[in-house]
Design a protein around this motif. Sequence first.
Motif, PDB file in Angstrom:
ATOM      1  N   PHE A 277       0.864  -1.180   0.000  1.00 43.54           N
ATOM      2  CA  PHE A 277       0.000   0.000   0.000  1.00 43.54           C
ATOM      3  C   PHE A 277       0.901   1.231   0.000  1.00 43.54           C
ATOM      4  N   GLN A 278       0.801   2.030  -1.039  1.00 43.31           N
ATOM      5  CA  GLN A 278       1.757   3.119  -1.224  1.00 43.31           C
ATOM      6  C   GLN A 278       1.387   4.400  -0.478  1.00 43.31           C
ATOM      7  N   THR A 279       0.112   4.704  -0.441  1.00 46.29           N
ATOM      8  CA  THR A 279      -0.322   5.949   0.188  1.00 46.29           C
ATOM      9  C   THR A 279      -1.141   5.631   1.428  1.00 46.29           C
ATOM     10  N   ILE A 280      -0.660   6.073   2.588  1.00 50.13           N
ATOM     11  CA  ILE A 280      -1.336   5.827   3.856  1.00 50.13           C
ATOM     12  C   ILE A 280      -1.721   7.169   4.471  1.00 50.13           C
ATOM     13  N   THR A 281      -3.008   7.377   4.700  1.00 51.94           N
ATOM     14  CA  THR A 281      -3.484   8.574   5.391  1.00 51.94           C
ATOM     15  C   THR A 281      -4.121   8.131   6.701  1.00 51.94           C
ATOM     16  N   THR A 282      -3.704   8.743   7.798  1.00 55.41           N
ATOM     17  CA  THR A 282      -4.204   8.354   9.113  1.00 55.41           C
ATOM     18  C   THR A 282      -5.034   9.484   9.719  1.00 55.41           C
ATOM     19  N   TYR A 283      -6.209   9.121  10.201  1.00 52.40           N
ATOM     20  CA  TYR A 283      -7.114  10.073  10.841  1.00 52.40           C
ATOM     21  C   TYR A 283      -7.218   9.772  12.330  1.00 52.40           C
ATOM     22  N   SER A 284      -7.471  10.811  13.119  1.00 49.39           N
ATOM     23  CA  SER A 284      -7.689  10.657  14.553  1.00 49.39           C
ATOM     24  C   SER A 284      -9.147  10.971  14.852  1.00 49.39           C
ATOM     25  N   ASP A 285      -9.915   9.922  15.236  1.00 48.37           N
ATOM     26  CA  ASP A 285     -11.341  10.118  15.504  1.00 48.37           C
ATOM     27  C   ASP A 285     -12.025  10.922  14.403  1.00 48.37           C
ATOM     28  N   PHE A 286     -11.820  10.485  13.160  1.00 48.16           N
ATOM     29  CA  PHE A 286     -12.463  11.073  11.981  1.00 48.16           C
ATOM     30  C   PHE A 286     -11.933  12.463  11.627  1.00 48.16           C
ATOM     31  N   GLN A 287     -10.800  12.850  12.201  1.00 47.81           N
ATOM     32  CA  GLN A 287     -10.169  14.115  11.857  1.00 47.81           C
ATOM     33  C   GLN A 287      -8.794  13.814  11.265  1.00 47.81           C
ATOM     34  N   GLU A 288      -8.217  14.798  10.569  1.00 47.90           N
ATOM     35  CA  GLU A 288      -6.877  14.609  10.039  1.00 47.90           C
ATOM     36  C   GLU A 288      -5.908  14.328  11.179  1.00 47.90           C
ATOM     37  N   THR A 289      -4.847  13.589  10.866  1.00 47.10           N
ATOM     38  CA  THR A 289      -3.890  13.172  11.875  1.00 47.10           C
ATOM     39  C   THR A 289      -3.419  14.338  12.734  1.00 47.10           C
ATOM     40  N   HIS A 290      -3.408  14.095  14.031  1.00 44.78           N
ATOM     41  CA  HIS A 290      -2.909  15.043  15.043  1.00 44.78           C
ATOM     42  C   HIS A 290      -3.818  16.249  15.247  1.00 44.78           C
ATOM     43  N   LYS A 291      -4.957  16.309  14.545  1.00 48.70           N
ATOM     44  CA  LYS A 291      -5.869  17.418  14.783  1.00 48.70           C
ATOM     45  C   LYS A 291      -6.654  17.199  16.087  1.00 48.70           C
ATOM     46  N   THR A 292      -6.731  15.956  16.533  1.00 53.80           N
ATOM     47  CA  THR A 292      -7.412  15.648  17.776  1.00 53.80           C
ATOM     48  C   THR A 292      -6.387  15.158  18.795  1.00 53.80           C
ATOM     49  N   GLU A 293      -6.326  15.797  19.932  1.00 49.10           N
ATOM     50  CA  GLU A 293      -5.369  15.405  20.958  1.00 49.10           C
ATOM     51  C   GLU A 293      -5.862  14.166  21.689  1.00 49.10           C
ATOM     52  N   ASP A 294      -4.987  13.178  21.844  1.00 53.43           N
ATOM     53  CA  ASP A 294      -5.319  11.940  22.541  1.00 53.43           C
ATOM     54  C   ASP A 294      -6.625  11.328  22.048  1.00 53.43           C
ATOM     55  N   PRO A 295      -6.702  10.980  20.771  1.00 49.48           N
ATOM     56  CA  PRO A 295      -7.944  10.401  20.237  1.00 49.48           C
ATOM     57  C   PRO A 295      -8.206   9.013  20.807  1.00 49.48           C
ATOM     58  N   ASP A 296      -9.448   8.566  20.712  1.00 50.07           N
ATOM     59  CA  ASP A 296      -9.779   7.196  21.104  1.00 50.07           C
ATOM     60  C   ASP A 296      -9.266   6.197  20.068  1.00 50.07           C
ATOM     61  N   PHE A 297      -9.390   6.578  18.784  1.00 48.27           N
ATOM     62  CA  PHE A 297      -9.064   5.664  17.695  1.00 48.27           C
ATOM     63  C   PHE A 297      -8.243   6.342  16.608  1.00 48.27           C
ATOM     64  N   PHE A 298      -7.461   5.521  15.896  1.00 50.24           N
ATOM     65  CA  PHE A 298      -6.808   5.933  14.659  1.00 50.24           C
ATOM     66  C   PHE A 298      -7.467   5.177  13.509  1.00 50.24           C
ATOM     67  N   ILE A 299      -7.614   5.843  12.376  1.00 55.26           N
ATOM     68  CA  ILE A 299      -8.184   5.225  11.176  1.00 55.26           C
ATOM     69  C   ILE A 299      -7.186   5.383  10.037  1.00 55.26           C
ATOM     70  N   HIS A 300      -6.717   4.267   9.499  1.00 56.98           N
ATOM     71  CA  HIS A 300      -5.759   4.287   8.401  1.00 56.98           C
ATOM     72  C   HIS A 300      -6.479   4.022   7.076  1.00 56.98           C
ATOM     73  N   VAL A 301      -6.250   4.871   6.105  1.00 53.17           N
ATOM     74  CA  VAL A 301      -6.783   4.673   4.756  1.00 53.17           C
ATOM     75  C   VAL A 301      -5.597   4.383   3.845  1.00 53.17           C
ATOM     76  N   ALA A 302      -5.523   3.138   3.369  1.00 53.27           N
ATOM     77  CA  ALA A 302      -4.372   2.688   2.588  1.00 53.27           C
ATOM     78  C   ALA A 302      -4.778   2.433   1.149  1.00 53.27           C
ATOM     79  N   LYS A 303      -4.084   3.070   0.219  1.00 47.44           N
ATOM     80  CA  LYS A 303      -4.400   2.933  -1.197  1.00 47.44           C
ATOM     81  C   LYS A 303      -3.443   1.939  -1.875  1.00 47.44           C
TER      82      LYS A 303
END
Length: 274
Positions: A241-267
């Motif tokens: 998977f070449q492109t990995i984008t990670t979200y924090s509780d449905f927000q862009e990475t690091h936009k949410t401090e101490d999120p409950d979950f991380f969501i990885h979108v891998a292309k």
Amino acid sequence: MANDGSPVAGATTEQPKPSAAKESNFYQKQYVSSFVEKWDELIDWDSRSKTEGQFFIDLLKEQGKETVLDVATGTGFHTVRLVEAGFDVTSCDGNAEMLAKAFENGKARGHILKTVQADWRWLNKDIQGKYDAIICLGNSFTHLFREVDRHRALAEFYAALKHDGILIIDQRNYDQMLDDREYSSSHKFYYCGEQVSAAPDLLEDNLARFKYDFPDGSSYHLNMFPLRRQYVADLLKTHGFQTITTYSDFQETHKTEDPDFFIHVAKKEYVADD
């Protein structure tokens, strides 16, 4: 349960030794029928729908995806939401009790789900064709304890996707748990059931054993491998998977401090280097 020492309902249930519970198939012994029947109390479909919003629906539509394989269907929350949004969804789970409950939930909402019971490590043996997208949600990937099993599952996911397919996989914020040696949840995302207590009663570098206490006094346990965020992202890249984008509780990475979950979108789509 049986005499194998696996947990059953009840706050006084004796748990097996941690060393006996660090295996990828152990979740099968923990998702007993009585626990599965209570799972929707933990999720709270209505509350989760409101807090999650259209995140996954919009993401898949923006990517032009139509066929979706939900490999961690559970009781069917995301499958049903995507079906109602017009996607062609196949529901897959390794646990027969969960899959039966998902089918029941889908039918109650006017949908006949396409269900397949399959082990991720041999996924392509049981499914048909290739998909635009695969979703693996609900912290499910952390049921795999062995490194070789994680590699095998991701290889199967990759093979089940079309050439431009995407994999969406989430995980708890184990980084915070391991670094701070404590746990807190906002109950705002994912596990929205306010009447259910969910917290680790054992936390080690290679085991997070969560205890779920319900209003009727019953208790259940689930064992998970505490995967760190960067480890999962690196693992996805290792499998092509070449492109990995990670979200924090449905927000862009690091936009949410101490999120409950991380969501990885891998292309999967190949992008040539400049």
